[in-house]
Structure formats: C-alpha cells, structure tokens
Design a protein around this motif. Structure first.
Motif, short mmCIF file in Angstrom:
data_model
loop_
_atom_site.label_atom_id
_atom_site.label_comp_id
_atom_site.label_asym_id
_atom_site.label_seq_id
_atom_site.Cartn_x
_atom_site.Cartn_y
_atom_site.Cartn_z
N SER A 1 -41.94 30.66 7.29
CA SER A 1 -43.29 31.18 7.53
C SER A 1 -44.29 30.76 6.48
CB SER A 1 -43.25 32.72 7.60
OG SER A 1 -42.76 33.24 6.38
N GLU B 1 -30.72 30.02 9.57
CA GLU B 1 -31.47 31.12 10.17
C GLU B 1 -32.51 31.74 9.23
OE1 GLU B 1 -31.37 32.07 13.40
OE2 GLU B 1 -29.94 30.46 13.74
N SER B 2 -32.87 31.07 8.11
CA SER B 2 -33.91 31.62 7.24
C SER B 2 -35.26 31.47 7.92
CB SER B 2 -33.89 30.93 5.87
OG SER B 2 -34.20 29.57 6.00
N THR B 3 -36.18 32.38 7.63
CA THR B 3 -37.50 32.37 8.22
C THR B 3 -38.36 31.29 7.57
OG1 THR B 3 -37.35 34.73 8.63
CG2 THR B 3 -39.55 33.78 8.68
N HIS C 1 -37.40 29.89 12.74
CA HIS C 1 -36.22 30.02 11.90
C HIS C 1 -35.51 28.68 11.80
CE1 HIS C 1 -36.91 34.16 13.19
NE2 HIS C 1 -36.42 34.47 12.01
N MET D 1 -42.05 33.81 15.22
CA MET D 1 -41.58 33.38 13.92
C MET D 1 -40.58 32.24 14.10
SD MET D 1 -42.08 34.37 10.66
CE MET D 1 -42.96 35.86 11.02
N ASP E 1 -41.55 27.03 2.41
CA ASP E 1 -40.26 27.25 3.08
C ASP E 1 -39.68 25.95 3.63
OD1 ASP E 1 -40.30 29.96 2.56
OD2 ASP E 1 -41.15 30.49 4.51
#
Length: 56
Positions: free
Chosen positions: A12, A8-10, A3, A1, A16
């Motif tokens: 994916s 530090e948000s994902t 980030h 994954m 995003d």
C-alpha cells in the motif's frame, strides 16, 4: 488492497515495492531501452515489469 502473491504482505506504500532497473547493453543484441522489474519489498518476488524509453 493489493497483496504480494508470494508472501501475502500488503502493498500500500511506495516503499512496499522495489523497482529494479536492468540494462540491455549486454549480450548478442544491444538495446537502447531500459527494462525494469517491480518486486515485493519484503520477499523480493517479481510482481510486474516493463520497458522505459531510450537512454540518453
């Protein structure tokens, strides 16, 4: 994954990240290419970038 290095948000999903197109037709030299920046959709931190082909 993957980030975001800042918040530090994902990252994916397609939404995003944000693709920001920058025009290279101002300044001392005019270029026929388009530059883009990929930024985190949550905090706006720059993640990457590149050059697209010539403008039509």
């Amino acid at each position: 994954m993957v980030h975001c290095p800042e918040c530090e948000s994902t990252l994916s999903e397609k939404n995003d990240v944000e693709f920001v197109e920058m025009d290279a037709t101002t300044g001392f030299f005019k270029a026929s290419k388009r530059f883009y920046l990929v930024a985190c959709g949550k905090c706006g931190a720059a993640i990457g970038g590149g050059v697209a082909g010539a403008k039509a």
